[in-house]
Design an enzyme around this catalytic site. Sequence first.
Site, PDB file in Angstrom:
ATOM      1  N   ASN A 209       0.843  -1.194   0.000  1.00  0.00           N
ATOM      2  CA  ASN A 209       0.000   0.000   0.000  1.00  0.00           C
ATOM      3  C   ASN A 209       0.877   1.241   0.000  1.00  0.00           C
ATOM      4  OD1 ASN A 209       0.578   0.649   2.925  1.00  0.00           O
ATOM      5  ND2 ASN A 209      -0.439  -1.336   3.164  1.00  0.00           N
ATOM      6  N   ASP A 278      -4.673  -6.530   4.514  1.00  0.00           N
ATOM      7  CA  ASP A 278      -5.796  -7.366   4.959  1.00  0.00           C
ATOM      8  C   ASP A 278      -5.781  -8.737   4.287  1.00  0.00           C
ATOM      9  OD1 ASP A 278      -6.915  -5.384   6.630  1.00  0.00           O
ATOM     10  OD2 ASP A 278      -7.818  -4.415   4.892  1.00  0.00           O
ATOM     11  N   LYS A 288       9.710 -16.555 -10.557  1.00  0.00           N
ATOM     12  CA  LYS A 288       8.946 -15.490 -11.193  1.00  0.00           C
ATOM     13  C   LYS A 288       7.808 -16.051 -12.040  1.00  0.00           C
ATOM     14  CE  LYS A 288       9.390 -11.620 -14.413  1.00  0.00           C
ATOM     15  NZ  LYS A 288      10.299 -10.869 -15.308  1.00  0.00           N
ATOM     16  N   PHE A 322      -4.983   2.896  14.616  1.00  0.00           N
ATOM     17  CA  PHE A 322      -5.159   3.915  13.581  1.00  0.00           C
ATOM     18  C   PHE A 322      -6.195   3.423  12.577  1.00  0.00           C
ATOM     19  CE2 PHE A 322      -1.748   6.173  15.337  1.00  0.00           C
ATOM     20  CZ  PHE A 322      -1.583   7.375  14.655  1.00  0.00           C
ATOM     21  N   LYS A 336     -14.170   0.283  15.203  1.00  0.00           N
ATOM     22  CA  LYS A 336     -12.860  -0.344  15.403  1.00  0.00           C
ATOM     23  C   LYS A 336     -12.471  -0.306  16.880  1.00  0.00           C
ATOM     24  CE  LYS A 336      -9.407  -0.218  12.490  1.00  0.00           C
ATOM     25  NZ  LYS A 336      -8.262   0.158  11.625  1.00  0.00           N
ATOM     26  N   LYS A 340     -12.108  -3.998  18.639  1.00  0.00           N
ATOM     27  CA  LYS A 340     -10.720  -4.407  18.833  1.00  0.00           C
ATOM     28  C   LYS A 340     -10.163  -4.009  20.205  1.00  0.00           C
ATOM     29  CE  LYS A 340     -10.109  -4.437  13.863  1.00  0.00           C
ATOM     30  NZ  LYS A 340      -9.262  -4.160  12.679  1.00  0.00           N
TER      31      LYS A 340
END
Length: 406
Positions: A209, A278, A288, A322, A336, A340
């Site tokens: 990301n 995720d 490869k 976060f 969240k 959590k």
Amino acid sequence: MLKGKTIVLGISGGIAAYKAATVCSRLVQAGANVRVIMTESATKFITPLTLQTLSRHTVYTDTFDEFDPAVVAHINIADSADLVVIAPATANVLAKMANGLADDMLSTTLLATTAPILVAPAMNVHMYDHPAVQHNMEVLAERGVRFVEPGTGLLACGYVGKGRLAEPEDIVHAVQQWFAHSQDLAGKSVLVTAGGTVERLDPVRFLTNDSSGKMGFALAEAAANRGADVTLVAARTTSEPIQGVNVVRVESAEQMLQAVLERYDTADLVIKAAAVADYRPAVRANSKIKKSEEKLVLELERTTDILKTLGERKKHQFLVGFAAETEQIERYAMDKLTRKRCDLVVANDVSQEGAGFNVDTNIVHIYGEEGLVEALPMLQKREVADRLLGVIVNRMKAKTAKEAAE
């Protein structure tokens, strides 16, 4: 708070140098031992005698002014400092600091000191916005130099804009805040995660990301500045290593999970700022993957939710998560926090300009069990980190007091 602290006050040559007299006076009144160094240009705006009278110490303007034969002046002053304050800091001084020049008493002392440095810039608005000046400030910030932001208003040159030296009371307040915060996490073990995890498809390709790790690194640095023993578990990042922080490098979500769990039981504060994948490829090729068909279908499987795992295993730890979102920020952040078992969740809208990945600023909302705790405007990530740590420290103290009362 400042009693017994030695503060080296560096004054460079801008019209705002006259404000340094008030800064010096107020620091002395607060109990600090103030040692003043002036550049030659600064003496054109305010006399050394003024600062000598206010500080009750000899004012240094020349590297070769050696008043005590038992010591080398710039080394002695550099070693004695608990904090160095540069006010005002001109574009020239910022350039010298960024590039390691040492051609006068002030710049030489700055190279010799190991004390933290607080800088209050002051200059014309166009000079302040110049790419070279901004680059120099970024370089200094990466080295741990802290800044007191200049004010916006009518400048001495006649322009209206950002560049006016912060007011003396704001500079003195920043000094007081530095010492107030410097040990409020002393003896605490802090674990921070940062960066974007990498999930490999084959030896040359991976899923990841846009996280740069800058927010996590800023948090680790802020915690270390407050006296904590900090471990930073970092995946893929663009940030430089931080002095005084133990950095553990990982790549995948699974590696980050294991690194965090190994250190979790002894942690007092855990801040999960990393952007963890995720999903990961269900199968990782050993060689490869070659082109064959027009389309390539990948099967992905869920990674372990690190924050949820930590919440389930939480005992004495203060847990901060976060949430990088693009819509319904409060709803997702509160969800969240509850699911959590976090003590706080820091949420931002990464689609907002100045709040996304790979930038030096952030815009965050801090949520606790009661809802919104504090909303921070666009700030440098180092400032966001410091403000967030302030909230965390207060919450940790309140939690400890509540548990003791029960």
